[in-house]
Design an enzyme around this catalytic site. Structure first.
Site, PDB file in Angstrom:
ATOM      1  N   SER A  90       0.857  -1.192   0.000  1.00 37.35           N
ATOM      2  CA  SER A  90       0.000   0.000   0.000  1.00 37.35           C
ATOM      3  C   SER A  90       0.888   1.235   0.000  1.00 37.35           C
ATOM      4  O   SER A  90       2.033   1.193   0.478  1.00 37.35           O
ATOM      5  CB  SER A  90      -0.894   0.009   1.248  1.00 37.35           C
ATOM      6  N   TYR A 101      -1.066  -0.838  10.295  1.00 32.54           N
ATOM      7  CA  TYR A 101      -1.226  -1.033   8.849  1.00 32.54           C
ATOM      8  C   TYR A 101       0.015  -0.547   8.111  1.00 32.54           C
ATOM      9  O   TYR A 101       0.540  -1.238   7.228  1.00 32.54           O
ATOM     10  CB  TYR A 101      -2.474  -0.310   8.357  1.00 32.54           C
TER      11      TYR A 101
END
Length: 262
Positions: free
Chosen positions: A152, A167
């Protein structure tokens, strides 16, 4: 100066043709993973689509006979092993692994517990590590397999106040893991690369684009002035899965509309 390496010349269609190959895609019941499974199957691969929500996988499989739905919780060791074993048992080979399963954590670090942090890391990083290493041990030397880890932009740059510590850590770790596994397994014929998606309207982004404030934030900070739409990242995964990227390993392919190039 010449060498003895022979290079096969293929047509564009042949470069991206996955006919006869076998893929495993995790997190395939929704979002980006669903698109990856569809794309690889459309290119000719048999795709073992894995996720916890079997009913959604069965709906997906009904659209293409090359998609095999498998209920799998990738945080469970036995499930991971059975996923790889079943693909090998039924198809006799495994050519492509897409480590896509993942979830976000809380956006603010002070709201995240140690247990919660560990839980995100277990799913987003540790599960993919073990799935890749187990698959690698089952493949013969020179298999030519392609492993693709989905990271990401949050693993590359801070996106506060959207993102989250666990994350970000898990997705940054995915990139480091990609490089290390590529270095260890390149001589064995296993390529390992990563795809870095930008902002896509999926179940994981959870209403990001429905809120004008956050949607405007994405538009202002993305060079193309918008978030990604359905299908715009599938070509990157197909490229890495196919012979079109046969001399590429340890690399990060960023598909973010220019977000990280600012």
């Amino acid at each position: 100066m010449t060498d003895n390496t022979s290079v096969a010349v293929s047509t564009p269609a042949e470069l991206f043709d996955l006919s006869g190959r076998v893929a495993v895609v995790t997190g395939a019941s929704s979002g980006l993973g669903l698109g990856f499974a569809r794309t690889l199957a459309a290119a000719g691969a048999t795709v073992y689509a894995a996720a916890r929500r079997l009913e959604r996988l069965e709906e997906l499989a009904a659209t293409d006979p090359r998609i095999v739905p498998i209920r799998c919780d990738v945080t469970v060791d036995a499930d991971r092993r059975e996923l790889v074993d079943r693909a090998l048992r039924e198809s006799g080979r495994l050519d492509i692994l897409v480590n896509n399963a993942g979830r976000p954590g809380p956006p603010f670090a002070e709201d995240e517990t140690v247990d919660g942090f560990n839980s995100v890391m277990e799913l987003n990083l540790v599960a993919g590590f073990h799935l890749a290493t187990y698959a690698a041990t089952q493949l013969p030397e020179g298999s030519g397999a392609s492993f693709i880890n989905i990271s990401s932009v949050i693993g590359l740059v801070s996106t506060a106040p959207i993102g989250g510590a666990s994350y970000a850590a898990s997705k940054a770790g995915t990139l480091g893991l990609t490089r290390e596994l590529a270095g260890q397994w390149g001589r064995r014929g296993i390529r390992v690369n990563a795809v870095v998606p930008g902002w896509f309207d999926t179940e994981m982004t959870d209403g990001l684009f429905e809120n004008e404030k956050s949607a405007g934030w994405v538009r202002r900070n993305t060079m193309l002035g918008r978030g990604g739409v359905d299908g715009e990242i599938n070509g990157a995964v197909l490229f890495l899965a196919s012979d079109a990227s046969s001399y590429m390993t340890g690399q990060t392919l960023i598909v973010d509309g220019g977000w990280t190039a600012r």
